[in-house]
Design a protein around this motif. Structure first.
Motif, PDB file in Angstrom:
ATOM      1  N   MET A   1    -109.340  34.809  29.011  1.00 23.93           N
ATOM      2  CA  MET A   1    -108.680  34.380  28.021  1.00 23.93           C
ATOM      3  C   MET A   1    -107.349  34.630  27.163  1.00 23.93           C
ATOM      4  O   MET A   1    -107.841  35.722  26.964  1.00 23.93           O
ATOM      5  N   PRO A   2    -106.024  33.782  27.196  1.00 24.67           N
ATOM      6  CA  PRO A   2    -105.120  34.319  26.625  1.00 24.67           C
ATOM      7  C   PRO A   2    -105.318  35.081  25.227  1.00 24.67           C
ATOM      8  O   PRO A   2    -106.621  34.388  24.821  1.00 24.67           O
ATOM      9  N   GLU A   3    -104.340  35.910  24.941  1.00 21.75           N
ATOM     10  CA  GLU A   3    -104.357  36.496  23.684  1.00 21.75           C
ATOM     11  C   GLU A   3    -104.325  35.431  22.204  1.00 21.75           C
ATOM     12  O   GLU A   3    -102.799  34.614  22.742  1.00 21.75           O
ATOM     13  N   ALA A   4    -104.463  35.356  21.290  1.00 21.34           N
ATOM     14  CA  ALA A   4    -104.780  34.222  20.520  1.00 21.34           C
ATOM     15  C   ALA A   4    -103.975  34.459  19.210  1.00 21.34           C
ATOM     16  O   ALA A   4    -102.929  35.953  19.097  1.00 21.34           O
ATOM     17  N   PRO A   5    -102.379  33.592  19.222  1.00 17.92           N
ATOM     18  CA  PRO A   5    -101.617  34.235  18.426  1.00 17.92           C
ATOM     19  C   PRO A   5    -102.515  34.433  16.440  1.00 17.92           C
ATOM     20  O   PRO A   5    -103.238  34.346  15.903  1.00 17.92           O
ATOM     21  N   ARG A   6    -102.024  35.987  16.395  1.00 16.24           N
ATOM     22  CA  ARG A   6    -102.681  36.984  15.314  1.00 16.24           C
ATOM     23  C   ARG A   6    -101.875  35.611  13.463  1.00 16.24           C
ATOM     24  O   ARG A   6    -100.731  35.930  13.559  1.00 16.24           O
ATOM     25  N   ILE A   7    -102.475  35.194  12.846  1.00 18.40           N
ATOM     26  CA  ILE A   7    -102.712  34.510  11.810  1.00 18.40           C
ATOM     27  C   ILE A   7    -102.542  35.501   9.888  1.00 18.40           C
ATOM     28  O   ILE A   7    -102.352  35.530   8.885  1.00 18.40           O
ATOM     29  N   SER A   8    -104.106  36.418  10.314  1.00 17.32           N
ATOM     30  CA  SER A   8    -104.817  37.488   9.862  1.00 17.32           C
ATOM     31  C   SER A   8    -103.460  38.105   9.138  1.00 17.32           C
ATOM     32  O   SER A   8    -102.406  38.959  10.220  1.00 17.32           O
ATOM     33  N   GLU A 126     -94.869  31.206  17.084  1.00 18.25           N
ATOM     34  CA  GLU A 126     -94.685  31.035  15.843  1.00 18.25           C
ATOM     35  C   GLU A 126     -94.715  31.290  15.065  1.00 18.25           C
ATOM     36  O   GLU A 126     -94.399  31.157  13.972  1.00 18.25           O
ATOM     37  N   VAL A 127     -95.696  29.560  14.583  1.00 24.91           N
ATOM     38  CA  VAL A 127     -96.094  29.165  13.483  1.00 24.91           C
ATOM     39  C   VAL A 127     -96.889  29.912  13.034  1.00 24.91           C
ATOM     40  O   VAL A 127     -97.360  30.382  11.744  1.00 24.91           O
ATOM     41  N   ALA A 128     -97.726  30.875  13.581  1.00 21.45           N
ATOM     42  CA  ALA A 128     -99.032  32.024  13.167  1.00 21.45           C
ATOM     43  C   ALA A 128     -98.232  32.954  12.312  1.00 21.45           C
ATOM     44  O   ALA A 128     -98.917  33.378  11.747  1.00 21.45           O
ATOM     45  N   GLY A 129     -97.042  33.123  12.801  1.00 13.31           N
ATOM     46  CA  GLY A 129     -95.857  34.348  12.228  1.00 13.31           C
ATOM     47  C   GLY A 129     -95.569  33.474  10.839  1.00 13.31           C
ATOM     48  O   GLY A 129     -95.308  34.940   9.232  1.00 13.31           O
TER      49      GLY A 129
END
Length: 444
Positions: A1-8, A126-129
């Protein structure tokens, strides 16, 4: 499973599960956000029993890492009567996370309809950032004593700042670009069997006709967008040449000429440069109209992409054995609302396109007399007989005239039929939605 964008705010991420490439979520809520309907995809990926979802607040699947400001923007957008689109991380009943591209549409009779799919373009990274920065702003607000509502407002304000830093005029500007790209990528990556849906029954076939009519209408919008890009480049070229022409004025003042010789040499150029001083304001006004046209075209493309999701959802419901009549009617309401918005945008674009053509023609007429004057001046002037530096000035004027002629010629030609093809396919779309409405009413 690809790594999920980090939003925390922290590096730690919990367990998650994937949304399938063919999964298409559907749910409806009342005006307070209470779930009134959900399809099996929603139930399966939420990992809640259906009886827990029915009548529950939709935030039962809200993930704590999502910034409150995102939902503040959502409710503000929906409150204005506009659809909302965003990347959302949801939390399942077992605590695992799953990411979706969420679309939420206000219904004319009240309440909201949502269709969600797997994010496919990679833009979530990008939106996760942006979400991380919103979370930081909200945490700082809470530490300063803000309540949850005020902290969400701080997150929304930070979102505005970040979008402005990216050259976007606001959140709608982001949505208009995001949704068409995501829908196109989802369609390309899914195992979508459109012919199979069309063969299921008359209602599914009618929904597929709407879907294909939207595809044809989108093609017309893509052509208009390309023409607008060419027009903006022609306008930018004219603006650059106008600046070069205005620079000629400063060089004229530096020439070592006095008396009648100066008047004979420079008078035609002074008239020419003076007119181009006025041209700068006209070009700025033209650019503003082109910007409005660009925004309207992006709004139409956004509505088309949203309509494609709704039409596909209708086709899937119609092809399934279970009775989804009420859900289908709500999707039809959303399609009708989108169609009405497209009609208004198309009409307004035609008016704007006519203004752009008028302004381009007016610019060309404004330049005709000074252009003839400077053309005669170029034919009669002998650089070798002039004072030092005048020869270079003549060469620069000749180059500026050539480039300016090219730019204004392109501008007039491109704007002459601007928007003429932008409505291609719209009548077919109206007819297809009418056929679908008739099929649903007939229950076939």
């Amino acid at each position: 499973m690809p790594e999920a964008p980090r939003i925390s705010r922290t590096a730690a991420e919990g367990p998650r599960h994937e949304v399938g490439p063919d999964d298409l979520f559907f749910s409806t809520t009342d005006a307070r956000g209470v779930i009134t309907d959900a399809n099996e995809v929603f139930v399966r990926l939420s990992r809640h029993p259906r009886e827990e979802l029915d009548g529950a607040a939709h935030n039962i699947i809200r993930h704590p890492d999502m910034p409150g400001g995102a939902f503040r923007v959502m409710w503000d957008t929906l409150g204005s009567g506009e659809p909302f689109v965003a990347y959302v991380r949801n939390r399942a009943a077992d605590g695992s996370a799953y990411d979706v591209l969420a679309t939420v549409t206000p219904l004319p009779a009240g309440g909201f309809l949502s269709v969600r799919s797997r994010p496919c373009t990679g833009s979530f990274g990008e939106v996760a950032g942006v979400y991380r920065e919103m979370n930081e702003a909200e945490a700082a607000a809470r530490e300063a004593g803000a309540n949850r509502r005020d902290a969400a407002a701080a997150g929304a304000a930070r979102l505005d700042e970040l979008l402005d830093g990216k050259g976007l005029s606001g959140y709608p500007d982001l949505m208009w670009s995001l949704l068409p790209a995501e829908v196109a990528a989802w369609e390309a990556g899914s195992g979508l069997d459109v012919p199979g849906l069309a063969a299921a029954n008359p209602t599914a076939a009618a929904a597929v006709r709407v879907y294909r009519a939207l595809d044809g209408f989108m093609a017309a919008q893509e052509q208009l967008a390309a023409q607008l890009d060419r027009l903006k480049e022609a306008s930018a070229q004219l603006e650059r040449q106008n600046e070069a022409i205005m620079a000629v004025s400063a060089r004229m003042d530096a020439l070592d000429l006095d008396g009648p010789a100066r008047t004979l040499l420079l008078a035609p150029l002074q008239v020419w440069t003076h007119i181009h001083d006025v041209v700068g304001d006209r070009v700025a006004d033209l650019d503003a109209r082109l910007g409005e046209l660009d925004d309207l075209t992006r709004r139409v493309r956004f509505r088309i992409a949203l309509g494609r999701l709704h039409a596909l959802m209708v086709a899937r419901f119609a092809a399934a054995e279970e009775d989804r009549t009420e859900s289908t009617r709500m999707l039809l309401q959303a399609l009708d609302a989108g169609l009405a918005e497209m009609r208004r945008s198309v009409s307004r674009r035609r008016r704007l396109a006519a203004r752009v053509a008028d302004r381009s023609s007016s610019l060309a007429h404004l330049l005709e007399v000074p252009r003839e004057l400077v053309g005669s001046w170029l034919e009669d002037t002998r650089p070798e007989a002039l004072t030092e530096g005048a020869g270079d000035l003549v060469a620069d004027v000749r180059e500026a005239v050539t480039r300016s002629d090219e730019a204004i010629g392109r501008l007039v030609a491109l704007s002459a039929d601007l928007g003429g093809g932008a409505g291609i396919g719209f009548e077919e779309l109206i007819a297809a939605v009418g056929e679908l409405d008739g099929a649903v009413r007939a229950g076939c």
